[in-house]
Design a protein around this motif. Sequence first.
Motif, PDB file in Angstrom:
ATOM      1  N   TRP A  51       0.835  -1.192   0.000  1.00 51.93           N
ATOM      2  CA  TRP A  51       0.000   0.000   0.000  1.00 51.93           C
ATOM      3  C   TRP A  51       0.875   1.248   0.000  1.00 51.93           C
ATOM      4  N   ARG A  52       2.070   1.147   0.561  1.00 49.53           N
ATOM      5  CA  ARG A  52       3.013   2.269   0.478  1.00 49.53           C
ATOM      6  C   ARG A  52       3.240   2.657  -0.979  1.00 49.53           C
ATOM      7  N   GLY A  53       3.442   1.679  -1.849  1.00 48.78           N
ATOM      8  CA  GLY A  53       3.675   1.970  -3.248  1.00 48.78           C
ATOM      9  C   GLY A  53       2.501   2.676  -3.900  1.00 48.78           C
ATOM     10  N   VAL A  54       1.279   2.357  -3.451  1.00 49.53           N
ATOM     11  CA  VAL A  54       0.086   3.014  -3.981  1.00 49.53           C
ATOM     12  C   VAL A  54      -0.046   4.419  -3.407  1.00 49.53           C
ATOM     13  N   GLN A  55       0.088   4.523  -2.091  1.00 46.81           N
ATOM     14  CA  GLN A  55      -0.125   5.810  -1.430  1.00 46.81           C
ATOM     15  C   GLN A  55       0.887   6.854  -1.888  1.00 46.81           C
ATOM     16  N   LEU A  56       2.126   6.445  -2.124  1.00 43.80           N
ATOM     17  CA  LEU A  56       3.149   7.399  -2.536  1.00 43.80           C
ATOM     18  C   LEU A  56       2.885   7.984  -3.919  1.00 43.80           C
ATOM     19  N   ARG A  57       2.082   7.330  -4.728  1.00 45.25           N
ATOM     20  CA  ARG A  57       1.808   7.845  -6.065  1.00 45.25           C
ATOM     21  C   ARG A  57       0.953   9.111  -6.021  1.00 45.25           C
ATOM     22  N   ARG A  58       0.384   9.430  -4.857  1.00 50.95           N
ATOM     23  CA  ARG A  58      -0.336  10.698  -4.709  1.00 50.95           C
ATOM     24  C   ARG A  58       0.627  11.878  -4.672  1.00 50.95           C
TER      25      ARG A  58
END
Length: 352
Positions: free
Chosen positions: A169-176
């Motif tokens: 989820w870190r990889g997803v959240q950082l895309r913001r």
Amino acid sequence: MRTLGVEEEFLLLDALTGMNRPVAEQVAGGLAEPMRARSRREFRPSMLEMVTGVCTGAEELAQQLRDGRRAAAQAARAAGVLLVPVGATPVAEQERAPSDDPRFLAIESHYGPIARDPSLCGCHIHVGVDDPATAVAVCTRLRADLPLLQALACNSPLWLGADTGYASWRGVQLRRWQAVGPWPHVTTPAEAGQTIAALVAAGEMMDESMVLWWARPSRTFPTVEVRVADVCPDAADTVVLAALTRAMVDTAVDTDAPPVSDVLLNAAHGNAARSGMRGTLLDPRTGRAYPAWDLVGELVERVTPALKRHEDLDTVTTGLQRIQRVGTGADRQRRLLAQGLLIPKLLASMAL
């Protein structure tokens, strides 16, 4: 021999609820020297970062990682919290930056609500290089291999008290965040500087220090810093990733790489964050999906000469075999969930 250094970020969590606890100052203050000098204040007050010194051998790095984790865990317990190596906040919703730090407040002002996303914890690996031009070339040549490194390090399946369905989820959240993602395809420090200046002018970066790409030349050290990995559940995993990264950098110094489509590269990172090492991963070089562990085998074969030069071949091959057997951090967390462990208990079982 190329030098190695690692920065590891950890969450400070309540033992009963699994909620983030903003006590980083207290925990860092409880560290005795020289460990206090190896701690760093992070943007989130519920995070503690521990850094190694400059290392040459894998065992030296492993010892420094173990020592740092042990000291930080003891200081966290003394402050009444748990030090937990997970890549994303598992329960809390939003966090505020420390109100007394002008730099952090400026970041919050510039990026708005994104800057109040809950804590994320990475493993940042530094590998020594000779000069800025080499650092830029290496970052460009590493682009296509970093999704695989991300998949190997996935350790954040939880958010808002539930399994997200993603391995990282870190990889997803950082895309913001603007300017988080693959290093651009540039060939010289001047070209990199022009790209960064344009992003600052557009407001995508607050300033040139906010280069948060998955790989970047360090602003502080003569190194390439690879930032794509979630923090690892144990020090042995970190050592494997660090040694493999050093071999990748060493190989990239002397081996050119053809341009890779940004669309495919972003898709490969999205695939890695979703799937981890389960199933297939997109190879951005070919645009085709392959079994994840087949891609690992191809990468290891390609960098084996560098692994041998640094006496890391056994460390990496046996370590990767162990990860294949026991799973990534995300796999391990999901096994605990499948056993019926509630998330606070799961997190407590992972605490250092």
